[in-house]
Motif scaffolding. Structure first.
Motif, PDB file in Angstrom:
ATOM      1  N   GLU A 102       0.288 -11.647 -12.345  1.00  0.00           N
ATOM      2  CA  GLU A 102       1.267 -11.510 -11.256  1.00  0.00           C
ATOM      3  C   GLU A 102       1.515 -10.036 -10.947  1.00  0.00           C
ATOM      4  O   GLU A 102       1.565  -9.632  -9.786  1.00  0.00           O
ATOM      5  CB  GLU A 102       2.564 -12.213 -11.652  1.00  0.00           C
ATOM      6  CG  GLU A 102       3.515 -12.475 -10.488  1.00  0.00           C
ATOM      7  CD  GLU A 102       4.366 -11.256 -10.153  1.00  0.00           C
ATOM      8  OE1 GLU A 102       4.856 -11.179  -9.012  1.00  0.00           O
ATOM      9  OE2 GLU A 102       4.542 -10.369 -11.019  1.00  0.00           O
ATOM     10  N   LYS A 103       1.642  -9.222 -12.001  1.00  0.00           N
ATOM     11  CA  LYS A 103       1.893  -7.801 -11.801  1.00  0.00           C
ATOM     12  C   LYS A 103       0.689  -7.110 -11.165  1.00  0.00           C
ATOM     13  O   LYS A 103       0.836  -6.242 -10.301  1.00  0.00           O
ATOM     14  CB  LYS A 103       2.232  -7.148 -13.134  1.00  0.00           C
ATOM     15  CG  LYS A 103       2.699  -5.699 -13.015  1.00  0.00           C
ATOM     16  CD  LYS A 103       3.130  -5.151 -14.368  1.00  0.00           C
ATOM     17  CE  LYS A 103       3.614  -3.716 -14.259  1.00  0.00           C
ATOM     18  NZ  LYS A 103       4.014  -3.169 -15.588  1.00  0.00           N
ATOM     19  N   SER A 104      -0.522  -7.521 -11.561  1.00  0.00           N
ATOM     20  CA  SER A 104      -1.746  -6.923 -11.008  1.00  0.00           C
ATOM     21  C   SER A 104      -1.922  -7.265  -9.534  1.00  0.00           C
ATOM     22  O   SER A 104      -2.441  -6.461  -8.755  1.00  0.00           O
ATOM     23  CB  SER A 104      -2.969  -7.399 -11.806  1.00  0.00           C
ATOM     24  OG  SER A 104      -2.878  -7.015 -13.166  1.00  0.00           O
ATOM     25  N   ILE A 105      -1.470  -8.457  -9.135  1.00  0.00           N
ATOM     26  CA  ILE A 105      -1.651  -8.912  -7.753  1.00  0.00           C
ATOM     27  C   ILE A 105      -0.518  -8.448  -6.845  1.00  0.00           C
ATOM     28  O   ILE A 105      -0.746  -7.948  -5.737  1.00  0.00           O
ATOM     29  CB  ILE A 105      -1.770 -10.449  -7.708  1.00  0.00           C
ATOM     30  CG1 ILE A 105      -3.034 -10.909  -8.448  1.00  0.00           C
ATOM     31  CG2 ILE A 105      -1.808 -10.949  -6.257  1.00  0.00           C
ATOM     32  CD1 ILE A 105      -3.102 -12.403  -8.669  1.00  0.00           C
ATOM     33  N   PHE A 106       0.732  -8.590  -7.323  1.00  0.00           N
ATOM     34  CA  PHE A 106       1.891  -8.383  -6.451  1.00  0.00           C
ATOM     35  C   PHE A 106       2.662  -7.090  -6.715  1.00  0.00           C
ATOM     36  O   PHE A 106       3.607  -6.789  -5.992  1.00  0.00           O
ATOM     37  CB  PHE A 106       2.850  -9.572  -6.566  1.00  0.00           C
ATOM     38  CG  PHE A 106       2.258 -10.872  -6.106  1.00  0.00           C
ATOM     39  CD1 PHE A 106       2.065 -11.130  -4.758  1.00  0.00           C
ATOM     40  CD2 PHE A 106       1.871 -11.835  -7.027  1.00  0.00           C
ATOM     41  CE1 PHE A 106       1.513 -12.331  -4.331  1.00  0.00           C
ATOM     42  CE2 PHE A 106       1.314 -13.033  -6.613  1.00  0.00           C
ATOM     43  CZ  PHE A 106       1.130 -13.276  -5.265  1.00  0.00           C
ATOM     44  N   GLY A 107       2.286  -6.345  -7.752  1.00  0.00           N
ATOM     45  CA  GLY A 107       2.981  -5.092  -8.002  1.00  0.00           C
ATOM     46  C   GLY A 107       4.001  -5.195  -9.118  1.00  0.00           C
ATOM     47  O   GLY A 107       4.137  -6.242  -9.775  1.00  0.00           O
ATOM     48  N   ASP A 108       4.737  -4.111  -9.330  1.00  0.00           N
ATOM     49  CA  ASP A 108       5.586  -4.005 -10.509  1.00  0.00           C
ATOM     50  C   ASP A 108       7.046  -4.368 -10.266  1.00  0.00           C
ATOM     51  O   ASP A 108       7.944  -3.867 -10.945  1.00  0.00           O
ATOM     52  CB  ASP A 108       5.490  -2.589 -11.081  1.00  0.00           C
ATOM     53  CG  ASP A 108       5.912  -1.521 -10.066  1.00  0.00           C
ATOM     54  OD1 ASP A 108       6.247  -1.895  -8.920  1.00  0.00           O
ATOM     55  OD2 ASP A 108       5.900  -0.329 -10.426  1.00  0.00           O
ATOM     56  N   SER A 109       7.301  -5.254  -9.326  1.00  0.00           N
ATOM     57  CA  SER A 109       8.668  -5.725  -9.078  1.00  0.00           C
ATOM     58  C   SER A 109       8.965  -6.915  -9.984  1.00  0.00           C
ATOM     59  O   SER A 109       8.419  -8.005  -9.798  1.00  0.00           O
ATOM     60  CB  SER A 109       8.846  -6.139  -7.615  1.00  0.00           C
ATOM     61  OG  SER A 109      10.071  -6.831  -7.437  1.00  0.00           O
ATOM     62  N   TYR A 110       9.827  -6.707 -10.978  1.00  0.00           N
ATOM     63  CA  TYR A 110      10.157  -7.846 -11.850  1.00  0.00           C
ATOM     64  C   TYR A 110      11.020  -8.867 -11.114  1.00  0.00           C
ATOM     65  O   TYR A 110      11.050 -10.037 -11.486  1.00  0.00           O
ATOM     66  CB  TYR A 110      10.813  -7.397 -13.155  1.00  0.00           C
ATOM     67  CG  TYR A 110      12.039  -6.533 -13.043  1.00  0.00           C
ATOM     68  CD1 TYR A 110      13.264  -7.060 -12.640  1.00  0.00           C
ATOM     69  CD2 TYR A 110      11.991  -5.187 -13.375  1.00  0.00           C
ATOM     70  CE1 TYR A 110      14.390  -6.277 -12.553  1.00  0.00           C
ATOM     71  CE2 TYR A 110      13.122  -4.384 -13.301  1.00  0.00           C
ATOM     72  CZ  TYR A 110      14.316  -4.941 -12.885  1.00  0.00           C
ATOM     73  OH  TYR A 110      15.447  -4.165 -12.803  1.00  0.00           O
ATOM     74  N   THR A 111      11.691  -8.448 -10.054  1.00  0.00           N
ATOM     75  CA  THR A 111      12.441  -9.417  -9.242  1.00  0.00           C
ATOM     76  C   THR A 111      11.488 -10.423  -8.608  1.00  0.00           C
ATOM     77  O   THR A 111      11.751 -11.635  -8.619  1.00  0.00           O
ATOM     78  CB  THR A 111      13.244  -8.698  -8.142  1.00  0.00           C
ATOM     79  OG1 THR A 111      14.198  -7.833  -8.745  1.00  0.00           O
ATOM     80  CG2 THR A 111      13.964  -9.700  -7.242  1.00  0.00           C
ATOM     81  N   LEU A 112      10.370  -9.941  -8.090  1.00  0.00           N
ATOM     82  CA  LEU A 112       9.379 -10.843  -7.509  1.00  0.00           C
ATOM     83  C   LEU A 112       8.776 -11.736  -8.587  1.00  0.00           C
ATOM     84  O   LEU A 112       8.521 -12.921  -8.347  1.00  0.00           O
ATOM     85  CB  LEU A 112       8.283 -10.036  -6.812  1.00  0.00           C
ATOM     86  CG  LEU A 112       7.191 -10.854  -6.102  1.00  0.00           C
ATOM     87  CD1 LEU A 112       7.803 -11.758  -5.033  1.00  0.00           C
ATOM     88  CD2 LEU A 112       6.144  -9.932  -5.484  1.00  0.00           C
ATOM     89  N   PHE A 113       8.572 -11.190  -9.771  1.00  0.00           N
ATOM     90  CA  PHE A 113       8.047 -11.994 -10.883  1.00  0.00           C
ATOM     91  C   PHE A 113       9.013 -13.130 -11.206  1.00  0.00           C
ATOM     92  O   PHE A 113       8.615 -14.298 -11.322  1.00  0.00           O
ATOM     93  CB  PHE A 113       7.825 -11.117 -12.117  1.00  0.00           C
ATOM     94  CG  PHE A 113       7.563 -11.893 -13.373  1.00  0.00           C
ATOM     95  CD1 PHE A 113       6.385 -12.599 -13.535  1.00  0.00           C
ATOM     96  CD2 PHE A 113       8.508 -11.931 -14.397  1.00  0.00           C
ATOM     97  CE1 PHE A 113       6.138 -13.334 -14.692  1.00  0.00           C
ATOM     98  CE2 PHE A 113       8.275 -12.648 -15.548  1.00  0.00           C
ATOM     99  CZ  PHE A 113       7.084 -13.357 -15.702  1.00  0.00           C
ATOM    100  N   PHE A 114      10.300 -12.821 -11.360  1.00  0.00           N
ATOM    101  CA  PHE A 114      11.293 -13.855 -11.647  1.00  0.00           C
ATOM    102  C   PHE A 114      11.358 -14.877 -10.506  1.00  0.00           C
ATOM    103  O   PHE A 114      11.521 -16.080 -10.741  1.00  0.00           O
ATOM    104  CB  PHE A 114      12.677 -13.224 -11.841  1.00  0.00           C
ATOM    105  CG  PHE A 114      12.845 -12.493 -13.148  1.00  0.00           C
ATOM    106  CD1 PHE A 114      12.303 -12.978 -14.320  1.00  0.00           C
ATOM    107  CD2 PHE A 114      13.558 -11.309 -13.193  1.00  0.00           C
ATOM    108  CE1 PHE A 114      12.466 -12.307 -15.519  1.00  0.00           C
ATOM    109  CE2 PHE A 114      13.732 -10.624 -14.394  1.00  0.00           C
ATOM    110  CZ  PHE A 114      13.182 -11.126 -15.562  1.00  0.00           C
ATOM    111  N   LEU A 115      11.235 -14.405  -9.279  1.00  0.00           N
ATOM    112  CA  LEU A 115      11.327 -15.288  -8.122  1.00  0.00           C
ATOM    113  C   LEU A 115      10.160 -16.274  -8.089  1.00  0.00           C
ATOM    114  O   LEU A 115      10.355 -17.482  -7.892  1.00  0.00           O
ATOM    115  CB  LEU A 115      11.347 -14.454  -6.844  1.00  0.00           C
ATOM    116  CG  LEU A 115      11.630 -15.179  -5.532  1.00  0.00           C
ATOM    117  CD1 LEU A 115      13.012 -15.808  -5.547  1.00  0.00           C
ATOM    118  CD2 LEU A 115      11.504 -14.215  -4.357  1.00  0.00           C
TER     119      LEU A 115
END
Length: 369
Positions: A102-115
């Protein structure tokens, strides 16, 4: 979108859910060979959407959020780094692989990861409750008011990811297609090894409600209660070569005094009602209700044992079957065991009691309300 007043969890389910029930008609569809009324997918999605957003845009003040933020910051940020990163991960590599991807594809936003993670988890819960529950609103209300929502989408997210993957096997379990069921459970175990518990469970819960397997399961739980010291020694030996090898010494060192008896009682209600209305359950012979009845016995047994051992370890295991028990079985029991007038009264009492439990857990147990 950060949730700052936890009363909104109940306010939305009442106000938003009430409006959806009034203004959006149900649709007829086929479930397990029967024509039934269900919420439409858009309406079901609208009800669950705020809970996805609140889980995504959380503050770092609740539960393990800070630890997961730190883990996300430290995980691989490109595909080329993932191999070396996973080499240093000692447990539940599937979850950390998911995090790194997820981090490799969408970047380092942990908010987006949680979402994204909350969307994955809650959309599976939505799918289950919409398809298999007779009362989608009541099922979602139970999931929220029992505080399972906060406990799992804000706190134990690694284990809950494994839980929802295991629940995705429900159609296969109903049809006794064990190979795809086992494959999904093995996939879930890469997220959290405790998912392996589901391997024997999918066989135990098959068959008529309260069959010999269910009774033996309850008897085993009673034996564990009577010989709790021997049980903890056995558990310690069984977990010796796993990632949970120190769990017994840990919960004893942490003075973990077990699951709150009030929570044990709340989660035992579906099992108690299934005994009261056993003739109705057997007469209906609905496969999802029969499975959920077996699940309710397991929930009751596990929570009872956790009350005298560890709430932090054993108290986390019932979630693998408690959604079947609480969100699928309990609405069915209220509608089918009692008369129509009595069912309305009992449902009203249940809503009030769960709201009281919500307040107790949030205010007195967790101190956040």
């Amino acid at each position: 979108m950060t949730l700052t007043n936890y009363w909104w969890l109940l306010i939305w389910v009442f106000v938003g859910g009430g409006a959806l029930m009034i203004f959006v008609p149900k649709q007829r569809e086929l479930v397990n060979g029967k024509k039934v009324e269900r919420w439409t997918v858009p309406a079901a999605l609208i009800l669950i959407l705020p809970y996805i957003l609140w889980a995504g845009f959380r503050s770092n003040a609740f539960g393990d959020t800070g630890a997961y933020q730190q883990a996300f910051r430290e995980c691989a940020s490109s595909f080329g780094e993932i191999g070396n990163y996973l080499a240093d991960v000692t447990k539940d590599k599937g979850f950390y692989l998911l995090m790194a991807l997820e981090k490799s594809i969408f970047g380092d936003s942990y908010t987006l990861f949680f979402l994204l993670l909350a969307a994955f988890q809650l959309l599976i819960i939505m799918w289950m409750c919409r398809k298999y529950s007779e009362d989608y609103w009541f099922s979602i209300f139970l999931f929220i008011a029992s505080t399972d929502y906060l406990s799992w989408t804000f706190n134990g997210i690694r284990q809950f990811t494994a839980v929802v993957i295991a629940y995705a096997a429900t159609p296969f379990i109903l049809k006794k297609k064990y190979i795809p069921s086992i494959l999904l459970i093995l996939l879930a175990s890469t997220m959290h090894q405790s998912a392996l518990l589901m391997l024997p469970v999918i066989f135990i819960i098959q068959g008529k409600a309260w069959n010999k397997k269910t009774v033996l399961c309850i008897l085993a739980c009673l034996a564990a209660l009577l010989f709790v010291d021997q049980f903890t020694n056995i558990m310690d030996s069984m977990l010796a070569e796993t990632q949970y090898q120190n769990v017994v010494s840990d919960y004893q060192a942490w003075n973990d005094d077990g699951t709150n008896p009030l929570r044990v009682l709340v989660y035992s209600i579906p099992a108690i009602l299934s005994l009261i209305g056993l003739k109705y359950i057997r007469a209906e012979n609905d496969p999802i209700i029969s499975i959920a009845t077996g699940a309710s016995a397991i929930v009751c047994g596990l929570y009872t044992i956790s009350a005298v051992t560890s709430g932090l370890f054993l108290g986390r295991l019932p979630i693998y079957v408690s959604v079947w028990s609480q969100c699928i079985l309990l609405p069915w029991e209220i509608n089918h065991i009692f008369t129509e007038q009595s069912a309305r009264l009992i449902k009203t009492i249940a809503v009030i009691c769960y709201c009281v439990f919500f307040y107790y857990q949030m205010h007195f147990a967790w101190g956040i309300l």
